[in-house]
Design an enzyme around this catalytic site. Structure first.
Site, mmCIF file in Angstrom:
data_model
loop_
_atom_site.group_PDB
_atom_site.id
_atom_site.type_symbol
_atom_site.label_atom_id
_atom_site.label_comp_id
_atom_site.label_asym_id
_atom_site.label_seq_id
_atom_site.Cartn_x
_atom_site.Cartn_y
_atom_site.Cartn_z
ATOM 1 N N CYS A 61 14.220 -2.835 -0.382
ATOM 2 C CA CYS A 61 13.932 -1.611 -0.526
ATOM 3 C C CYS A 61 15.162 -0.458 -1.114
ATOM 4 O O CYS A 61 14.779 0.155 -1.656
ATOM 5 C CB CYS A 61 14.922 -1.085 0.976
ATOM 6 S SG CYS A 61 16.267 -2.252 1.821
ATOM 7 N N HIS B 295 7.490 -0.720 -0.634
ATOM 8 C CA HIS B 295 7.673 -2.157 -0.818
ATOM 9 C C HIS B 295 6.556 -3.602 0.061
ATOM 10 O O HIS B 295 5.975 -2.639 1.032
ATOM 11 C CB HIS B 295 8.427 -3.049 -1.648
ATOM 12 C CG HIS B 295 9.652 -3.191 -0.722
ATOM 13 N ND1 HIS B 295 9.126 -3.970 0.665
ATOM 14 C CD2 HIS B 295 11.089 -3.069 -0.005
ATOM 15 C CE1 HIS B 295 10.532 -3.784 1.455
ATOM 16 N NE2 HIS B 295 11.417 -3.311 0.843
#
Length: 627
Positions: free
Chosen positions: A73, A236
């Site tokens: 992140c 992601h």
């Protein structure tokens, strides 16, 4: 600060001249969700239940392959907010908090100066600190575009956290998807924990899709659908092990769906078609310049991405890049590139296994179960790779081998592609002045009085080619290079000496014992990072007397006394942890390390040394109980 304000005021004049009045510019909505890849119906995953994003893709367009640039992140968000590759500005390590130059504002500041109402609901979690304002009109859980002046164009982010990796392990959980019907990737063992966690992952992606649907209906209810450009993407890959945190396609690939209403179709990508699929490679580094381009603002030259739409859309790039550095308490260093068909991975820490113990990740049941299966000898070669030392190079055919378990780096038929992608990656590292070739602490120490971005472009502070060459030499395993590696240990640059020690360590016991005198000298180096690399090498591979000297060196660098630098402490504790029973003689000294008195440039580093120390102490207890 005055310089920063002047730059923004100057930019504002140019922006308004280029963009025209507020009424002539589009609203832009980003709907993001955490920790999930393209496991969605619109991407051909029949097991997924994602009707809302699937519907958006039918009336908009999806990108066949989009990468988050970083598989976790904070570095990924750093890429988004800056339009820079974090390794070019020191923001690649988890929560590294590198300072940006005054001349580099974040994109919300540029958009707000252009008249946009910018909101973020709600996560920031950047690895950089700007010297000016962030630019958000509101960044909170209450942030919303409806709070703007109705005549003002908006840019709004809504970030859904329900799909975060922590939700995969939340119990009790009401099951939606059947674990028996999960497709288990070739790299995961097929067991109950794996299937249950994968099924729960699909459940939380469904929840994230439901949030997207709610936001799209709200936009429609406000009468804004026909005037708003919409982006949907994940931040992601999945929170499953070998997804998030790892630079395989499973960690980097994200869904990216865009919708351009008829009013703003002229700003859409050149290849845009309703229900279409774009082959253009898109990375997170491209999204900041794309936002500016959609707003009619020319992206500044220092942005390293390319606009994929809008007035300043560029031609499609040939390659796309990604990276991995320190993940929480564990160091690693990986760079990767893809041409869309093949992915090349360069491991600059091949002396570490992929599956290093990251305490947060090991809370997921399937991660711990995978390690237990490996320890019990129940994993095949594809499943075992994660728990073994890495090769220096990996090459995968994403079309023929989407799970990336067949490394083609040594395939005679693929040497031309290997060389092409290696050259492209090395050129990229050079072009962005990748600071990852410095030990993390040196990124900060060499930047004193400046910033990592500026330091990286100062040859006197960062002789890139020299340090890169040392790293490249060190991280292959050719035994004939040993004399060259020893010579690196006497170089005037501490980073070159560091790579000399790493290179000997990387070549194993024979190289370490053949370099005894050079490594003993390195134990007294001025740089703690050189001492750690040398201490780990002799602690792991030296004879008993040499081992002890290496471990004592590591303990001295670790927080054995108040005032230890946090980066040196993390590096040393990582090495100590990897030496297992060899450090048993120093248990009493390790147990009393004052980790609470470590010197750190930011409080967000604070927990990492303690996590490492706790892991070491837990291993001591486990060893004692097994006797």
């Amino acid at each position: 600060m005055k310089r920063f304000v002047f730059l923004l005021l100057f930019a504002t004049t140019a922006v308004w001249a280029a963009a025209g009045s507020a009424a002539e510019r589009p609203n832009i909505l980003w709907i993001t969700s955490e920790d999930h890849g393209p496991e969605m119906g619109c991407y051909g995953d029949e097991f997924a239940t994602t009707p809302n994003v699937d519907a958006l893709a039918k009336k908009g367009m999806r990108y066949k392959l989009a990468w988050s640039t970083a598989p976790v992140c904070a570095p990924a968000r750093t890429t988004l907010i800056t339009g820079l590759y974090p390794p070019s500005c020191g923001g690649q390590h988890m929560r590294s908090m590198a300072q940006l130059p005054e001349s580099i504002p974040l994109y919300p500041a540029l958009l707000s100066q252009a008249g946009y109402y910018c909101t973020n609901n709600s996560k920031q979690d950047y690895n950089v600190s700007p010297q000016g304002e962030l630019g958000w009109a509101d960044s909170s859980r209450k942030a919303h575009y409806r709070n703007r002046d109705p005549e003002q164009p908006f840019f709004a982010i809504f970030n859904e956290t329900c799909s975060h990796e922590s939700k995969i392990r939340t119990r009790p959980h009401k099951q939606i998807h059947d674990p028996a019907k999960v497709r288990v990737p070739a790299y995961h063992p097929d067991n109950e924990d794996t299937r249950r966690d994968w099924a729960q992952y699909y459940d939380v992606v469904t929840q994230a899709d439901a949030t997207a649907g709610k936001l799209l209906r709200e936009l429609d209810k406000q009468g804004l659908t026909d005037s708003t450009i919409v982006f949907y993407y994940g931040d992601h890959g999945s929170g499953m092990a070998r997804g998030k945190r790892w630079t395989y396609n499973s960690g980097l690939a994200v869904p990216l769906v865009v919708y351009f209403p008829e009013k703003w179709r002229h700003l859409a990508p050149k290849e845009y078609q309703t229900g279409g699929v774009s082959d253009r490679l898109v990375g997170f580094v491209d999204l900041a310049p794309t936002l500016l381009s959609l707003a009619g603002v020319q992206p500044p030259e220092w942005m390293q991405g390319q606009a994929i739409a809008g007035k300043y859309e560029t031609e499609a790039p040939k390659y796309m890049y990604g990276f991995r550095d320190r993940m929480d308490e564990r160091y690693d260093f990986i760079r990767t590139v893809t041409d869309g068909r093949y992915q090349y991975i360069r491991n600059f820490n091949p002396h570490f296994i992929y599956g290093q113990f990251v305490s947060y990740n090991f809370q997921t049941p399937s991660t711990a179960a995978w390690k237990r299966a490996f320890d019990a000898g129940l994993c095949n070669a594809a499943q075992s790779h994660f728990w073994n030392l890495k090769p220096a190079e990996e090459l995968y055919d994403l079309q023929a081998d989407p799970d990336e378990v067949n490394n083609l780096a040594n395939s005679p038929d693929h040497q031309q592609k290997l060389g092409e992608l290696r050259d492209a990656l090395y050129q990229w590292c050079h072009d962005i002045r990748d600071v990852g070739f410095l030990p993390e602490g040196e990124i900060h120490s060499r930047s004193e009085g400046s910033t990592p971005y500026e330091m990286a472009r100062d040859e006197t502070k960062y002789p890139f080619e020299k340090i890169f060459a040392a790293a490249d030499l060190a991280t292959h395993r050719n035994p004939e290079d040993l004399d060259r590696l020893k010579s690196l240990l006497t170089d005037s640059d501490s980073a070159v000496r560091y790579w000399g020690a790493v290179g000997i360590l990387n070549r194993g016991g024979d190289a370490v014992n053949a370099s005894k005198q050079a490594l003993l000298a390195a134990l007294g180096d001025d740089s703690p990072y050189v001492r750690v690399a040398a201490g780990y090498a002799v602690g792991k591979f030296g004879d008993k007397e040499l081992q002890r000297q290496g471990i004592e060196c590591l303990i001295d660098v670790a927080p054995s006394k108040p005032g230890t630098n946090v980066f040196a402490a993390i590096a040393a504790l990582n090495a100590i942890d990897k030496l297992d029973e060899k450090v048993a003689f120093a248990k009493a000294e390790i147990d009393k390390m004052p980790v609470g008195e470590i010197v750190s440039p930011d409080k967000r580093y604070g927990g990492y040394p303690q996590r490492l120390l706790t892991k070491i102490q837990d291993d001591f207890k486990a060893t004692a109980s097994s006797r």
